[in-house]
Scaffold this active site. Structure first.
Site, short mmCIF file in Angstrom:
data_model
loop_
_atom_site.label_atom_id
_atom_site.label_comp_id
_atom_site.label_asym_id
_atom_site.label_seq_id
_atom_site.Cartn_x
_atom_site.Cartn_y
_atom_site.Cartn_z
N VAL A 9 6.07 9.13 -0.06
CA VAL A 9 5.18 9.57 1.01
C VAL A 9 3.90 8.76 0.92
O VAL A 9 3.33 8.61 -0.16
CB VAL A 9 4.87 11.08 0.91
CG1 VAL A 9 3.88 11.50 1.98
CG2 VAL A 9 6.16 11.89 1.04
N CYS A 10 3.48 8.24 2.07
CA CYS A 10 2.32 7.34 2.08
C CYS A 10 1.44 7.65 3.29
O CYS A 10 1.77 8.47 4.12
CB CYS A 10 2.81 5.91 2.14
SG CYS A 10 3.90 5.61 3.54
N ALA A 11 0.34 6.91 3.36
CA ALA A 11 -0.59 7.08 4.47
C ALA A 11 -0.04 6.43 5.74
O ALA A 11 0.16 7.09 6.75
CB ALA A 11 -1.96 6.51 4.12
#
Length: 105
Positions: A9-11
């Protein structure tokens, strides 16, 4: 053997997609069956609701969401951890894959 589902999960997803590629290469080198994919934060809850996930790794840029994701995944027993900044920054896919494997058990 069923492939392990490793969700990052990332920006935004740019650098994390590079990490996914590095991790996939490391998995192939090890003969490990794994589906490694990245999703941006806004889509993560939907993936968790609809996909089988064995481990969730947070990009260092969203480490502040660790407690939130631990709450969301506790019922399903999905381990959650933040990717170490040095491994992420140096794109050490093998080290991040080691972390994922250690969490899956």
């Amino acid at each position: 053997m069923e492939a392990k589902q490793i969700m990052l999960v990332c920006a935004a997803g740019m650098s994390t997609s590079l990490m996914v590629n590095k991790m996939q290469k490391a998995a192939e080198d090890r003969g490990l069956a794994a589906r490694i994919f990245a999703v941006p934060v806004p889509e993560a809850a939907e993936y968790l609701a609809n996909e089988q996930v064995d481990v969730l790794l947070l990009g260092p840029q969203v480490r502040y969401l660790l407690d939130d994701f631990k709450e969301k995944t506790a019922e399903k027993g999905i381990p959650v951890e933040v990717i170490p900044m040095t491994d992420y920054g140096m794109m050490k896919g093998d080290k991040v894959l080691d972390l994922a494997e250690s969490l899956i058990g």
